[in-house]
Design an enzyme around this catalytic site. Structure first.
Site, PDB file in Angstrom:
ATOM      1  N   SER A  52       0.862  -1.177   0.000  1.00 53.54           N
ATOM      2  CA  SER A  52       0.000   0.000   0.000  1.00 53.54           C
ATOM      3  C   SER A  52       0.898   1.226   0.000  1.00 53.54           C
ATOM      4  CB  SER A  52      -0.896  -0.005   1.241  1.00 53.54           C
ATOM      5  OG  SER A  52      -1.801   1.075   1.173  1.00 53.54           O
ATOM      6  N   GLU A  53       0.608   2.193  -0.864  1.00 54.94           N
ATOM      7  CA  GLU A  53       1.579   3.264  -1.119  1.00 54.94           C
ATOM      8  C   GLU A  53       1.852   4.155   0.092  1.00 54.94           C
ATOM      9  OE1 GLU A  53      -1.113   2.511  -2.982  1.00 54.94           O
ATOM     10  OE2 GLU A  53      -1.970   4.281  -3.932  1.00 54.94           O
TER      11      GLU A  53
END
Lengths: 227, 224
Positions: A52-53
């Site tokens: 997840s960024e």
């Protein structure tokens, strides 16, 4: 549109179909919407590492209410968990994973995909009243492969698989494969190649709902590896 | 003796000038230094350029700072989100400049500023509206755009623990933009829940070493 005998895939079935093609060992970023649901259909026995960024590598599903942790969210700002073996990093390192080509796959939603692999998914006009891009451009340009999952047409029936994108681009020539509620299509140097179709749907019916010209894929093509 | 721990908010916010570029940590509300943002509202600096991933929600914090007319420009990747009413009002009314930057380019521009790299090439955003007019070049067969470092005058950072040298630890995904912003600003101000005696933070767990930190303030303990 007239009554037809074919059965379009539900959003869940689209997510399930994408999950089928993700092999063990891949590092994968899933965008917001249907892509997020893909993780639910990768069996726990198959080790796929979700990124997840916002700095989470090894992301797990939503927590039970009693285990909710306000400091652990995904890019959609929903509470998630960290799996065994997971790690936290800061934003520049998280995007180094993306931009440095370390992710095997990114799955994004989109408004339009063009036959040359151009993708538009962040703004619906050049004068959007309040545009927002997030990490979409980094993901589209940086991941080793980009798959798009989206409805085949708009709510009004307008095609989303087009000769040329009308909306502002997220990236040029980036998409390898598209999963819709009607078909799975590879982006090839010759344009869209149909890998499979929803049960009961004919090639002609699919073409009628697609702006870009279609062809059937070679039967031995690997998932999204033809571009 | 080095002691970066300040006693009160007035001391923490001292010297932030009008026109400053302020880097604000957080991803949505997670890792966002809410108490320092409120202190900046109190402190009074105006004509600010704010760099943050999001543009605030509701009418508190960052949104309140903007609503008070203190922000000239916002640089962010995702200004529009659920509840970003103040941003949308000001932007539509033409009272707020907006620079949208792809999220990874935003992080890397600040990392570059902190690392003394004045500009860099990246394929992200090539051929899109967000990079129109920027110099381009081809490297390794990929078309790239030239992006410039994004230094801050001030960074407002949230961390979990600090010692008096300014070494910081974070909590899970609340780390997000905070370490790169701490690197990228001339004056880095940090709010923390706990102060640890020097030497008690595990050096392997320190995500921001004190060299990047100028001032630390401990938040009052809230009831669990």
């Amino acid at each position: 549109m007239s009554e037809t005998a074919f059965a379009p895939l539900s959003r869940k079935d689209m997510a399930r179909r994408v999950a089928q093609d993700i092999p063990e060992g891949w590092y994968v970023n899933l965008g917001i919407g249907i892509p997020t649901m893909v993780a639910d259909y990768v069996p726990a026995s198959r080790e796929v590492v979700f990124h997840s960024e916002n700095g989470v590598l090894g992301m797990g599903p939503a927590p039970a209410p009693e285990d909710a942790d306000p400091y652990l969210i995904n890019a959609g700002k929903q509470q998630v968990t960290l799996l065994r073996g997971g790690a936290y990093v800061h934003h520049a390192d998280s995007f180094a994973m993306i931009r440095g080509g370390h992710l095997d796959l990114c799955v994004l939603g989109a408004f339009e995909v063009a036959e040359n692999g151009d993708v538009a998914n962040w703004a619906t006009s050049a004068n959007d009243t309040a545009p927002a891009v997030g990490g979409a451009m980094d993901l589209a340009a940086g991941a080793k492969r980009l798959w798009v999952v989206m409805e085949h047409t708009t709510k009004d029936g307008a095609p989303r698989l087009v000769k040329k994108c009308g909306y502002p681009l997220t990236a040029m020539g980036a998409v390898r494969r598209v999963y819709t509620n009607l078909a799975v299509l590879d982006v090839t140097p010759q344009g869209f190649a149909v890998v499979e179709m929803a049960p009961g749907l004919t090639f002609e019916e699919l073409q009628a709902r697609t702006d870009a010209p279609l062809q059937m894929a070679q039967p031995d093509s690997e998932p999204g590896e033809t571009a | 003796m080095i002691n970066k721990i300040v006693r009160d908010m007035a001391e923490a916010m001292q010297g932030i000038p009008d026109g400053a570029t302020v880097l604000v940590g957080g991803f949505g509300s997670v890792g966002q230094p809410d108490t320092l943002i409120d202190a900046l509202i109190e402190q009074g600096a105006s004509d600010l350029t704010v760099v943050a991933n999001n543009a605030g929600t509701g009418r508190v914090g960052l949104a309140r700072l903007m609503e008070l007319g203190r922000v000239r420009k916002i640089i962010c990747s995702f200004p529009r989100s659920a509840g970003s009413v103040v941003f949308e009002e000001l932007y539509k009314a033409g009272r707020l400049e907006l620079e949208i930057v792809p999220q990874g380019t935003l992080a890397e521009r600040m990392r570059a500023a902190g690392a003394g790299v004045p500009a860099f090439y990246t394929p992200t955003g090539y051929g899109t509206l967000l990079t129109e007019g920027k110099p381009t070049a081809e490297f390794c067969g990929k078309m790239c755009v030239l992006e410039q470092a994004l230094p801050g005058d001030v960074a407002l950072v949230q961390a979990h623990m600090a010692d008096r040298w300014g070494n910081l630890t974070y909590r899970r995904s609340a780390r997000n933009f905070n370490p790169v912003m701490a690197m990228a600003a001339k004056l880095t101000i940090v709010e923390v829940d706990e102060i640890a005696p020097l030497g008690t933070l595990d050096p392997e767990a320190v995500a921001t070493p004190g060299i990047f930190v100028d001032r630390v303030i401990q938040l009052p303990r809230t009831a669990a």
